[in-house]
Scaffold this active site. Structure first.
Site, PDB file in Angstrom:
ATOM      1  N   GLU A 403       0.842  -1.220   0.000  1.00  0.00           N
ATOM      2  CA  GLU A 403       0.000   0.000   0.000  1.00  0.00           C
ATOM      3  C   GLU A 403       0.872   1.264   0.000  1.00  0.00           C
ATOM      4  OE1 GLU A 403      -3.189  -0.289  -0.481  1.00  0.00           O
ATOM      5  OE2 GLU A 403      -3.216  -2.445  -0.146  1.00  0.00           O
ATOM      6  N   GLY A 404       1.971   1.205  -0.702  1.00  0.00           N
ATOM      7  CA  GLY A 404       2.929   2.320  -0.690  1.00  0.00           C
ATOM      8  C   GLY A 404       3.891   2.085   0.451  1.00  0.00           C
TER       9      GLY A 404
END
Lengths: 590, 256
Positions: A403-404
């Protein structure tokens, strides 16, 4: 507009405003319905998932799919899907609670999370009417399982650098996709993939790809460090024939979908980490009470108690942060009325993109801290697979990556702030200028008569420190600030700690004002805020030392010292008290 | 078919009991539907789904007991009645009188309750209620079949199974094994908020305090004494027996 809109807190506004506790959503505000939804999830996990943990950990996909169906029957896949597509359309707090409680069943939560989150939500928010009608009812029940395919072997953080290509077929009826997607959760059994590809190698776009389309296959199962109960494979597209109507959103606008879905993915990840922390704390405390050394339970020893207190505080602060953001998102969505289209909803969530990144970074690192100390409390047994600490430790690690990565998310935080300031959405520059004046005069003193006066003072000073060092950095580097990643990360850390402190303080004050028993919360705030404040001072000092030297640096440091005066508390005693409550209850104590 | 279910909200079975100032501490405790009553709710919903009709859940208890009723509604019950007037609280005698007064105001074919509550475990209220209503009862059911007016009930008789025939109206109590209670679904939870929940008071039921005055009194509440280490006897067998007999007589006074 409506009165509702006036009550909204703008994204990132907490950095320049005082946020009144009554405007902050807290876990003490959960409705009966929220609690019942959490309870159903808990019962499902304890009754169906936990007893099967071993089989799930050994990748019995048939069982995973069966359990997802069962979850579907209970409505646990339908929270974010609107009612007109056979979903429940409940609020984000309900959906967050499902995510939190799902984590108690180990990494089955990932299969669930990928399906309801990044798998389903692109269609909820960006699908057209036909696409929603076709896919959402099946995804709501679990008849079909969804997955999300953004990452490629050559593009992770640089998502837009994707090499997968889409070309229109000669008859104009199909998109022909070619490329390989990597690390795709649920890929062993997913029926539907949201896939990103560049039309003609240029226009980054999203597509809905069914497993049964010609040219779609998956690779071998990856051998992962943790979250083994979830499936991770490559998605291989070899002249994959995707009907033209399966383009999701507009051609060339795939990045809008990708970034919006990431925002949601981030706050959901943070909520999942809260569940993970509470679960780890519970097993750690129980073990500490059972395990005897020197003829007594190790829970009797102050150094173990200190760990337990720290773990509980981390969980409390994270919980306060993520439900605050979730509550803000709900209020934002509420203010838009009942029947809003998906894009508007996604836009509303984007308002809190900064908070989503803040929560993601903080929660994933807090969870890593908590599972690390869980292993430590288990001692040698923590290193052995027969005990739960080992799996928790391995499972937690991925949260700082997907998610990053936390590095990317740290860079996003100041970038988002500057963008908001430039667009005139946030009066950041004005606030920084105002501070210059203020620093010349006498700064406000601690108001001892106020509830948590000292802590509120530190919070106010922390905001000033941020404006001071952030403002100096912008002045010094101007456009080139982007290249100073170390300084940007330090600024992000200050922002994160400010949000953490403020969320914990606001939650505690709100509980006190409502006349609830808040003794433990007060103790935790009294421990946490000075600790965070010292860290903030450290980040600020590092930034200043990187920018200036000699007399200029000494002057800046003198200003910083003016902002960082505080009286330490006896955190040793406070932590013993907090730990005593957790040990007594054998679980997380807010 | 009108089915009434009597239920009680109890401590979650995993909660630890803490006594403070002679009373059981309720702060921060998680409450649930008494597990035996959960079987009763589940059975009622299944029967209603098969045969049609209405399931009404009833409880006597403080305001917090509303949560237990809402949970039953979320599982699928149609309507709830909460007797939360403190004037209606007392012992098993009181509870049976109050429930009888509630039941008499309604139509019913079948009443289902749990065999006992996991908190005080008296197992009295349901059978007293049957007595108050002048209807038969069959207790500790592991299986229930209803055909028209006829009921076949399989009951757990101290480990043996007894099969009893009876006719409606009837009261039965649920034993573990009767069914596997469902979890309330999200859609059920959402619907539960819109289902009717009525609160009743002493006056509503036309009762007077004398009618329902408790017949028992709690004089002391205490936790079981902590378990002490056992003692292993050794030496000549005859001596061991002697030692044991003497210990049973003097130490624990289990034989006179």
């Amino acid at each position: 507009m409506s009165t509702k809109e006036q009550e909204l807190t703008k994204g990132a506004a907490f950095l320049i405003e005082d946020i009144a506790p009554e405007k902050v959503f807290t876990p003490e505000d959960f409705s009966k319905e929220h609690q019942m939804i959490a309870e159903t999830t808990r019962q499902f996990v304890e009754g169906e998932v936990v007893p099967n943990a071993e089989r799930l950990e050994h990748q019995d996909w048939e069982l995973t799919v069966q359990l997802l169906h069962k979850a579907g029957e209970l409505g646990l896949l339908a929270a974010d899907i609107p009612e007109e597509y056979d979903g429940l359309g409940v609020d984000k707090v309900s959906s967050a609670l499902i995510t939190e409680y799902m984590t108690r069943g180990g990494s089955f939560a990932l299969s669930h999370g990928a399906h309801v989150g990044i798998g389903t939500l692109p269609i909820v928010y960006f699908g057209n009417e036909e696409q929603r009608k076709k896919y959402l009812p099946k995804l709501a029940t679990g008849e079909w399982i969804a997955a999300y395919a953004l990452t490629e072997p050559g593009s992770g953080s640089d998502a837009l650098g994707a090499k997968t290509v889409a070309k229109l077929s000669e008859d104009g009826k199909y998109w022909i996709l070619n490329g390989t997607k990597q690390f795709i959760t649920n890929s062993a059994f997913a029926d539907v993939f949201v896939v990103y590809a560049k039309i003609d190698g240029e226009k980054f776009s999203a597509f809905i790809v069914e497993r049964t389309f010609p040219g779609v296959s998956t690779g071998v199962e990856e051998k992962k460090m943790g979250i083994k109960a979830s499936s991770t494979r490559q998605l291989i597209l070899e002249d994959a024939k995707v009907p033209v109507e399966n383009l999701l959103g507009e051609p060339g606008k795939g990045h809008v979908i990708a970034f919006n879905i990431l925002n949601i993915g981030r706050y959901k990840l943070a909520v999942g980490c809260v569940g993970g922390m509470k679960g780890a704390l519970e097993v750690a405390v129980k073990y500490a009470k059972e395990r005897k050394q020197f003829k007594q339970p190790i829970a009797n020893f102050p150094l173990i108690q200190q760990k337990i207190a720290n773990m509980n505080i981390k969980a409390f602060v994270t919980e306060s942060m993520v439900y605050r953001s979730t509550g803000d998102i709900d209020k934002q969505l509420d203010s838009l009325g009942d029947h809003i289209d998906g894009r508007t909803a996604a836009k509303a969530i984007e308002e809190y993109a900064l908070e989503c990144s803040v929560g993601k970074v903080y929660a994933s690192e807090a969870l890593d801290y908590v599972v690390d100390e869980t292993v430590q409390i288990f001692g040698g047994a923590g290193f052995i697979q027969d005990y739960p600490a080992e799996r928790m430790y391995r499972d937690a690690r991925i949260n700082r990556i997907f998610e990053g990565t936390n590095e990317i998310n740290r860079l996003i935080i100041p970038a988002t702030l500057l963008r908001k300031a430039m667009k005139g959405e946030l009066a950041l520059l004005q606030a920084a200028q105002g501070l210059q004046q203020e620093l010349l005069g006498a700064l406000p003193m601690v108001d001892e008569s106020e509830l948590l006066g000292a802590e509120k003072h530190m919070l106010a000073m922390a905001k000033k420190i941020f404006l001071f060092v952030g403002g100096s950095a912008v002045q010094k580097y101007m456009q080139k600030l982007e290249e100073e990643q170390e300084i940007l990360a330090n600024l992000a850390d200050i922002v994160i700690e400010i949000y953490a402190m403020e969320s914990a303080i606001a939650r505690t004050l709100k509980a006190m004002e409502a006349g609830k028993d808040a003794e433990n919360k007060v103790d935790m705030v009294k421990v946490y805020v000075p600790e965070a404040f010292v860290r903030i001072e450290g980040y600020a000092r590092e930034i200043l030392a990187a920018m200036e030297e000699g007399d200029a640096l000494r002057t800046q440091l003198a200003v910083l010292r003016k902002l960082t005066r505080f009286q330490p508390v006896n955190s040793k005693e406070l932590k013993r008290r907090i730990a005593a409550r957790v040990i007594e209850a054998e679980k997380y104590q807010a | 078919m009108n089915i009434l279910v009597c239920l009680k909200q109890t401590f979650d079975t995993e909660e630890r009991i803490v006594i403070e100032n002679g009373k059981i501490k309720e702060d921060g405790v998680k409450f649930v539907i008494n597990p035996y009553d959960e079987y009763a709710v589940e059975e009622a919903i299944r029967l209603r789904d098969d045969l049609g009709g209405q399931v009404t859940v009833i409880t006597v208890g403080p305001e917090r007991a509303e949560e237990a009723l809402r949970t039953a509604l979320a599982m699928g019950a149609d309507e709830a009645i909460l007797a939360d007037d403190p004037a209606l609280f007392g012992d098993e005698y009181t509870a049976a009188k109050v429930l009888a007064a509630i039941v008499k105001q309604r139509e019913f074919d079948l009443i289902i309750a749990g065999n006992q509550a996991v908190d005080d475990g008296s197992g009295q209220v349901a059978v007293r209620l049957a007595e108050e209503l002048g209807i038969p009862h069959v207790s500790t059911l592991t299986k229930l079949e209803v055909n028209g007016n006829q009921v076949v009930a399989h009951r757990d008789a101290e480990g043996d199974e007894e099969i009893v025939e009876a006719s409606l109206p009837l009261l039965v109590t649920a034993q573990q094994g009767l069914n596997e209670p469902r979890y309330p679904s999200l859609i059920g939870i959402r619907k539960a908020n819109k289902k009717p929940l009525t609160k009743v008071t002493l006056a509503d039921l036309g009762l007077s305090l004398e009618d329902i005055e408790a017949r028992t009194e709690i004089t002391e509440t205490f936790l079981p004494a902590p378990k002490t280490a056992g003692q292993i006897l050794s030496g000549d067998l005859a001596d061991q027996v002697k030692e044991l007999v003497s210990a049973l007589k003097t130490k624990d006074k289990v034989v006179g």
